[in-house]
Design a protein around this motif. Structure first.
Motif, PDB file in Angstrom:
ATOM      1  N   HIS A  78       0.842  -1.191   0.000  1.00 49.87           N
ATOM      2  CA  HIS A  78       0.000   0.000   0.000  1.00 49.87           C
ATOM      3  C   HIS A  78       0.879   1.244   0.000  1.00 49.87           C
ATOM      4  O   HIS A  78       1.953   1.264   0.606  1.00 49.87           O
ATOM      5  CB  HIS A  78      -0.903   0.001   1.232  1.00 49.87           C
ATOM      6  CG  HIS A  78      -2.055   0.937   1.149  1.00 49.87           C
ATOM      7  ND1 HIS A  78      -1.932   2.299   1.377  1.00 49.87           N
ATOM      8  CD2 HIS A  78      -3.371   0.721   0.846  1.00 49.87           C
ATOM      9  CE1 HIS A  78      -3.114   2.863   1.240  1.00 49.87           C
ATOM     10  NE2 HIS A  78      -4.002   1.951   0.912  1.00 49.87           N
ATOM     11  N   SER A 103      -5.807   1.754  -2.797  1.00 51.18           N
ATOM     12  CA  SER A 103      -6.994   1.170  -2.172  1.00 51.18           C
ATOM     13  C   SER A 103      -7.067  -0.294  -2.557  1.00 51.18           C
ATOM     14  O   SER A 103      -6.394  -0.756  -3.481  1.00 51.18           O
ATOM     15  CB  SER A 103      -8.265   1.908  -2.598  1.00 51.18           C
ATOM     16  OG  SER A 103      -8.450   1.806  -3.999  1.00 51.18           O
ATOM     17  N   GLY A 104      -7.896  -1.031  -1.818  1.00 49.44           N
ATOM     18  CA  GLY A 104      -8.085  -2.434  -2.132  1.00 49.44           C
ATOM     19  C   GLY A 104      -6.924  -3.318  -1.737  1.00 49.44           C
ATOM     20  O   GLY A 104      -6.861  -4.476  -2.187  1.00 49.44           O
TER      21      GLY A 104
END
Length: 209
Positions: A78, A103-104
């Motif tokens: 991330h 994100s994710g």
């Protein structure tokens, strides 16, 4: 001693050749891996880097995988996990390609891809974590009986820390009270206030205040 035959001035006694920089071997990665299980859990283990400098920390991590599980060719993480997010990370013998997600992707995880072997999802224990806390997190991430994500493990550790701190605070308060620091219930009156009778010589009556 052979005579000096060079074109420059003769070397003086005590002159030495310049010393070469000494290469320091990086310290081994602090790593805990869970044994293979089926079905596999959301994590393959945990990694506790010594700093938040990924370029300085990744070589030791990839070295541990290169020797036992195949060369690490790519990684993913991330964007908020590390201060710097380079696309190419040099490690001994090759370069690791990096993919960064906004994100994710679990912000407390790093994913390594070993050439021809597969992928490895690791909990990233923050570098400034206390030793006892890091040990618990790494043991939990490597426990085959647990099936928690990286964020879930850190959330569980925070709850445990909050609970322990509340118990310690309660113990400190009870000890303070036992030593005479304050009554058990300082907000409760010790007894009901007694009425006071006042004589009014002008009205010749009795008032209670």
């Amino acid at each position: 001693m052979n005579p000096h035959t060079g074109t420059g001035p003769p070397p003086r006694t005590g002159d030495r050749a310049p010393s070469r920089p000494v290469r320091t071997t990086p310290r081994p990665a602090r790593l805990a891996l869970r044994p293979p299980t089926f079905p596999p859990g959301p994590l393959c283990g945990a990694w506790w880097p010594r700093t938040d400098d990924l370029m300085a920390e990744l070589p030791a991590l990839t070295e541990a995988f290169d020797a036992t599980r195949g060369r690490v060719s790519r990684m993913a993480s991330h964007r908020d996990t590390w201060p710097a997010t380079p696309c190419d990370l040099p490690v001994p013998g090759h370069t690791v390609k990096a993919a960064w997600f906004a994100s994710g992707f679990d912000p407390h995880m790093i994913r390594l891809f070993s050439y021809g072997v597969g992928r490895w999802d690791l909990l990233v224990v923050p570098s400034r974590t206390e030793t006892a806390t890091a040990a618990r997190l790494m043991a939990a991430a490597a426990d085959p009986a647990l099936h928690l994500t990286a964020s879930e493990l850190l959330a569980a550790e925070r709850r445990l820390h909050t609970k322990d701190e509340a118990v310690r605070e309660q113990g400190r308060m009870e000890q303070w009270e036992d030593e005479g620091g304050a009554p058990r219930h300082p907000w409760a009156p010790l007894c009901a206030p007694a009425p006071v009778t006042v004589r009014d010589p002008l009205l010749d009556c009795r008032r209670v205040r």
